[in-house]
Design a protein around this motif. Structure first.
Motif, short mmCIF file in Angstrom:
data_model
loop_
_atom_site.label_atom_id
_atom_site.label_comp_id
_atom_site.label_asym_id
_atom_site.label_seq_id
_atom_site.Cartn_x
_atom_site.Cartn_y
_atom_site.Cartn_z
N PHE A 81 0.84 -1.21 0.00
CA PHE A 81 0.00 0.00 0.00
C PHE A 81 0.87 1.26 0.00
O PHE A 81 0.59 2.21 -0.73
N TYR A 82 1.90 1.26 0.82
CA TYR A 82 2.76 2.43 0.91
C TYR A 82 3.47 2.69 -0.42
O TYR A 82 3.55 3.84 -0.87
N SER A 83 3.94 1.63 -1.05
CA SER A 83 4.67 1.78 -2.31
C SER A 83 3.77 2.37 -3.39
O SER A 83 4.15 3.32 -4.09
N ALA A 84 2.57 1.82 -3.54
CA ALA A 84 1.67 2.29 -4.60
C ALA A 84 1.06 3.65 -4.30
O ALA A 84 1.03 4.53 -5.16
N TYR A 138 -5.06 0.77 3.70
CA TYR A 138 -5.49 1.57 2.54
C TYR A 138 -5.80 3.00 2.96
O TYR A 138 -5.30 3.97 2.38
N ALA A 139 -6.64 3.15 3.98
CA ALA A 139 -7.01 4.49 4.44
C ALA A 139 -5.79 5.25 4.95
O ALA A 139 -5.65 6.46 4.70
N ALA A 145 -1.00 10.02 1.18
CA ALA A 145 -0.93 10.50 -0.21
C ALA A 145 -1.52 11.90 -0.32
O ALA A 145 -1.00 12.74 -1.07
N GLU A 146 -2.60 12.17 0.41
CA GLU A 146 -3.15 13.53 0.42
C GLU A 146 -2.13 14.52 0.97
O GLU A 146 -2.03 15.65 0.47
#
Length: 331
Positions: A81-84, A138-139, A145-146
Motif C-alpha cells: 500500500f505504501y509503495s503504490a 489503505y485508508a 498521499a493527500e
C-alpha cells in the motif's frame, strides 16, 4: 491529458469520456488486456507508479493530470500500500512540478473518515477531524498521499483532491459483485438489520466531478471535495433494490455488531500473525462499513465545482443490473 489508473473501474470510464470529448489522452495502467480495449485514439502505456523514471518520461508534453491510480483493497501488506499510494503519488507530483503541469487532480477516498469507534458519522465535511489510527492500511496510506499532494500544492502545483464514496456502475468488479458472490455463497450479513444510512456514487457522476475539476476557477485549487450521489439511503433498501433488479433472491444472515466485530478482529490478527495472503472472509473494516452510518456533505462540490449528480442511485442500479445480466454471468 495524462490519466493514471486507466485500467481500473473509474479510470476506464474517465478515459472513455475524455477521448469522446476530444482530449488527447495518455493512459497509464498495469493491465495490458484492459489497456488494449481502451478507445483506439488513446495512447496506452503500461507502467507502474513506483517507476519514477518512467513516470517522468510519460508526463512530458502533458498539460493536465488526473491521478486515479492506487492500490485499493481491504487486505494486503502495508509495504505494498505504501509503495503504490504514497511513493507512487510522490513520483507523480514530483514529475508534475518538474513539467509545470497546469492542473493536477488527485482521487482520494472517504475511507479516511472511517473509525471503528464511532457508530454514526452523518453529513461529514471535508474539514472534519480524521480518526487516528486509520481504519486500515489503505485508508492510512491514502491519507498520507493527500499529505504528499498538499505539500506539492505548497510548492506551486495547482492541485484539487476529490473523495468519491462507494463507486458503482457498469464495469464494477468490487462493491456490488462482491455482494452478489457473498449472497450466492453464504448470504448477506445484515448487521443489526442493516439499518444504516450510507452514500453510494454512480461512476459517471464521479467522472463529471473530475471533468469539472479541470476547468474550475482558481478558488478551488488546493482544496478537497467530497463526491457522492447526494442521496443518503438505508443499506437494506439499497440491497433490496439491487437484488430485485437482478431477479435474484436475497439471503439475509442476521448478525449482532459486537459479536461479528470480535470474530473479524480475531481473524485479522490471526491472518497477520501467520502472514496469510488470502483476504479473511470478513475484516473490522468491512464490519465498519456494514454497521456504521456514514454520509458525506457535498455542498462544497456543488457550490464551488458546480457538481450536480446527473444519474440517480435508482437509475444507476438499473444500468448496473442491465450490464451485469448482459455479461452472461451466472446469477
Amino acid at each position: 491529458m495524462l490519466v493514471t489508473g486507466a485500467t481500473g473501474f473509474l479510470g476506464q470510464h474517465l478515459v472513455k469520456r475524455l477521448a469522446h470529448e476530444g482530449f488527447h489522452v495518455t493512459a497509464i495502467g498495469r493491465n495490458i488486456a484492459v489497456g488494449s480495449i481502451l478507445p483506439h485514439d488513446v495512447h496506452f502505456v503500461q507502467a507502474s507508479l513506483e517507476d519514477r523514471d518512467g513516470i517522468f518520461q510519460v508526463m512530458q508534453n502533458q498539460d493536465f493530470v488526473i491521478h486515479c491510480g492506487a492500490l485499493s483493497s481491504v487486505w494486503g501488506k502495508y509495504e505494498d500500500f505504501y509503495s503504490a499510494n504514497v511513493i507512487g503519488t510522490q513520483n507523480m507530483v514530483d514529475s508534475a512540478l518538474f513539467h509545470n503541469i497546469k492542473r493536477f487532480v488527485h482521487v482520494s477516498t472517504p475511507s479516511i473518515y472511517f473509525s471503528l469507534q464511532e457508530r454514526s458519522k452523518i453529513n461529514v465535511k471535508e474539514d472534519s477531524v480524521l480518526p487516528n489510527p486509520a481504519v486500515n492500511f489503505y485508508a492510512e496510506t491514502k491519507r498520507m498521499a493527500e499529505d504528499v499532494v498538499d505539500e506539492a500544492f505548497n510548492k506551486g502545483l495547482p492541485t484539487i483532491t476529490i473523495r468519491p464514496r462507494a463507486l458503482f456502475g457498469p464495469g464494477d468488479n468490487a462493491i456490488i459483485p462482491r455482494l452478489i458472490k457473498t449472497n450466492q455463497r453464504s448470504g448477506l450479513p445484515f448487521i443489526d438489520g442493516a439499518r444504516i444510512l450510507t452514500d453510494i456514487t454512480y461512476v459517471e457522476n464521479v467522472v463529471d466531478a473530475l471533468c469539472l475539476c479541470l476547468v474550475s476557477d482558481e478558488r478551488t485549487v488546493g482544496k478537497k471535495y467530497n463526491i457522492t450521489n447526494g442521496e443518503p439511503m438505508y443499506l437494506n433498501n439499497i440491497l433490496e433494490r439491487v437484488f430485485t433488479m437482478l431477479g435474484q433472491p436475497m439471503k439475509k444472515r442476521e448478525m449482532k455488531y459486537e459479536k461479528i466485530l470480535r470474530v473479524a478482529s480475531i481473524l485479522e490478527k490471526t491472518y497477520r500473525l501467520f502472514h496469510i495472503k488470502k483476504e479473511p472472509i470478513i475484516t473490522p473494516y468491512t464490519v465498519t462499513v456494514l454497521a456504521h452510518s456514514q454520509t458525506l456533505n457535498i455542498d462544497a462540490a456543488k457550490t464551488e465545482l458546480g457538481y450536480n449528480p446527473r444519474i440517480s442511485v435508482e437509475e444507476g442500479i438499473n444500468k448496473f443490473a442491465e450490464w451485469w445480466k448482459a455479461q452472461n454471468v451466472n446469477i
